[in-house]
Design a protein around this motif. Structure first.
Motif, PDB file in Angstrom:
ATOM      1  N   ASN A 314       0.842  -1.201   0.000  1.00 23.65           N
ATOM      2  CA  ASN A 314       0.000   0.000   0.000  1.00 23.65           C
ATOM      3  C   ASN A 314       0.879   1.255   0.000  1.00 23.65           C
ATOM      4  OD1 ASN A 314      -1.733   2.164   0.602  1.00 23.65           O
ATOM      5  ND2 ASN A 314      -3.065   0.892   1.888  1.00 23.65           N
ATOM      6  N   PRO A 315       0.885   2.020  -1.091  1.00 20.79           N
ATOM      7  CA  PRO A 315       1.733   3.228  -1.139  1.00 20.79           C
ATOM      8  C   PRO A 315       1.411   4.231  -0.036  1.00 20.79           C
ATOM      9  CG  PRO A 315       0.891   2.687  -3.321  1.00 20.79           C
ATOM     10  CD  PRO A 315       0.153   1.811  -2.356  1.00 20.79           C
ATOM     11  N   GLN A 318       3.179   2.842   3.174  1.00 24.17           N
ATOM     12  CA  GLN A 318       4.640   2.865   3.089  1.00 24.17           C
ATOM     13  C   GLN A 318       5.192   4.282   3.042  1.00 24.17           C
ATOM     14  OE1 GLN A 318       5.053  -0.150   4.249  1.00 24.17           O
ATOM     15  NE2 GLN A 318       6.750  -0.597   2.847  1.00 24.17           N
ATOM     16  N   SER A 319       4.458   5.184   2.397  1.00 24.17           N
ATOM     17  CA  SER A 319       4.935   6.570   2.316  1.00 24.17           C
ATOM     18  C   SER A 319       4.868   7.269   3.662  1.00 24.17           C
ATOM     19  CB  SER A 319       4.115   7.358   1.290  1.00 24.17           C
ATOM     20  OG  SER A 319       2.760   7.481   1.705  1.00 24.17           O
ATOM     21  N   VAL A 325       7.490   0.430  -1.710  1.00 25.40           N
ATOM     22  CA  VAL A 325       6.343  -0.461  -1.857  1.00 25.40           C
ATOM     23  C   VAL A 325       6.806  -1.789  -2.457  1.00 25.40           C
ATOM     24  CG1 VAL A 325       4.151  -0.804  -3.064  1.00 25.40           C
ATOM     25  CG2 VAL A 325       4.711   1.433  -2.097  1.00 25.40           C
ATOM     26  N   THR A 327       5.366  -5.358  -4.154  1.00 26.96           N
ATOM     27  CA  THR A 327       4.123  -5.804  -4.797  1.00 26.96           C
ATOM     28  C   THR A 327       4.072  -7.293  -5.087  1.00 26.96           C
ATOM     29  OG1 THR A 327       5.048  -5.243  -6.964  1.00 26.96           O
ATOM     30  CG2 THR A 327       3.729  -3.542  -5.841  1.00 26.96           C
TER      31      THR A 327
END
Length: 466
Positions: A314-315, A318-319, A325, A327
């Motif tokens: 999930n960006p 993580q951000s 990220v 995948t």
């Protein structure tokens, strides 16, 4: 460079105490300045200190006083040790003296030698102050304030404060050069490029530089970069090749050559020495921690599917804490393999956060940086987006803080978040962490937090009780 790191070591009074243990090899203290006044007492061996335009050779028993904001650097010879105390000028009760030192109009003359009858009494008072800093017996804060007042009274009575002979122009040149190098040492810097920045003829710049720094520019910049590299090598999360680039060396082989020439060993050998030096610190590793709703445990390969489902792909999650990220299962398993290898080191801390009612992996909490030399760690954490708003991050963080302070020698835990990340601010505040000016990550990278808010908690502080 302007060194503001002493603030991170302040306790209940604005002072910082530091001990250089017996150095086995020659050690270079890079040119820097700070707003604190500094006492350095050689306890073993010898050292050459350059303070402003003056050079002092210290031997065992000598004490050097370094005025605030004065640029200084040193060469510490093998098998040498010293004690150092830096303290804010607010601890000096004499306003005229404080203003004179802060403004650069006053400086302190010469070395205080224990063999000199004129300075013997004063030398004893300074040594007693240093011992009080080491011992920290009950009431030590009052003792240090009193002893410092006595020390400065004796310095003034014996006319050790003299008018500074350094010109404002020379001091400005030194400060500007150091500040520029401190901010840009990772980039390409030459005497030619620097002389152009300061609107000087290159040959004149080089003569002026050698006059004030007692070496040519190329030697200085290499030594400066190597000293920064030595600090980064203590952080085992950074690869040696990354450190070389970070410190301005475009060629890895040249970095290793200069490092070996300067330090006397390869970067990898130096890193191993640091590990041995600091492995006396008590660690407990990533053990199981249980809370009313969570289980914190080491990661395993079985976490892969939950990680992909709940957070690591999930960006937005993580951000929140600056991570990349992932995948695919192959990418996550490669990461898990790295973490599982780390668990063999008791100084490695990374927990999977498991929700008890679902038995799903919903996030992680870890020490992304461990600084054993000052018993400090930096915390990072994340919770999957579907589990936000349940107080899980605070529950995990509070449990880790309690556990680590009860079972290790860590003295300070740190974290930071971006200004706009209000959720992290609430988590850190609920976990009794307090806002602080900076954290070790920024101190060691010689940067100032700009878009980040820094937090810390110390073991035994008023905001924490075990």
């Amino acid at each position: 460079m302007f060194d503001d790191s002493f603030k991170s070591r302040y306790t209940s009074i604005p002072y910082a105490f530091y001990v250089l243990e017996r150095a086995e090899v020659e050690y270079n203290l890079v040119p820097h300045n700070h707003k604190e006044i500094e006492f350095i007492a050689m306890t073993e061996g010898s050292a050459d200190f350059c303070v402003g335009a003056s050079t002092y050779s210290l031997s065992e028993g000598d004490i050097l006083v370094i005025p605030p904001y004065c640029v200084h650097h040193a060469k510490i010879f093998p098998h040498s040790s010293y004690d150092c105390i830096c303290f804010d000028l607010s601890l000096i009760p004499d306003e005229s003296l404080k203003n004179g030192l802060e403004g650069g109009e006053l400086t302190v003359r010469g070395i205080l030698s224990s063999s000199d009858c004129e300075t013997r009494e004063l030398h004893g008072h300074i040594r007693s102050t240093l011992l009080a800093c080491k011992a920290q017996k009950q009431g030590w804060e009052l003792e240090i304030r009193g002893r410092l007042s006595l020390v400065f009274s004796k310095l003034k009575q014996n006319e050790f404060f003299v008018r500074s002979l350094s010109s404002a122009r020379d001091e400005k040149f030194c400060r500007n050069v150091i500040e520029y190098i401190a901010e840009n040492y990772g980039e390409s810097i030459t005497s030619t490029s620097l002389s152009q920045i300061f609107y000087m003829n290159n040959s004149y710049f080089c003569r002026l530089f050698k006059k004030h720094f007692h070496c040519n520019f190329s030697d200085f910049i290499n030594n400066y970069r190597i000293e920064k590299a030595k600090l980064f090598l203590e952080d085992r999360s950074l690869s040696i090749s990354d450190i070389a680039i970070k410190c301005g060396f475009n060629s890895f082989s040249y970095f290793c050559k200069i490092f070996r020439f300067t330090v006397g060993c390869s970067p990898s050998v130096y890193r191993n020495r640091c590990t041995k030096k600091y492995n006396t610190m008590k660690h407990c590793g990533t053990q199981h921690i249980e809370t009313p709703r969570l289980l914190l445990r080491p990661f395993d390969y079985e976490d892969c599917d939950d990680m992909l489902k709940n957070w690591i792909s999930n960006p937005l999650v993580q951000s929140e804490y600056g991570e990349v990220v992932y995948t695919t299962a192959a990418e996550v398993k490669q990461l898990l393999n790295k973490w599982k290898k780390g668990y063999s080191d008791l100084g490695f801390y990374r927990w999977a956060i498991i929700e008890k009612k679902s038995l799903e992996n919903i996030g992680q909490i870890a020490f992304c940086r461990v600084y054993s030399d000052c018993k400090t760690a930096e915390i990072e954490y994340c919770i999957g987006e579907s589990f936000w708003g349940n107080g899980y991050a605070n529950e995990a963080l509070s449990a880790v803080i309690d556990y680590v302070f009860a079972n290790t020698d860590f003295h300070r835990l740190e974290a930071y978040h971006r200004i706009e990340n209000v959720k992290s601010a609430r988590v850190l505040q609920k976990s009794a962490m307090q806002i602080t000016e900076t954290v070790q990550r920024f101190v060691r990278e010689n940067t100032v937090p700009k878009d980040e808010i820094c937090y810390c908690i110390t073991n035994g502080s008023n905001n924490y009780s075990s």
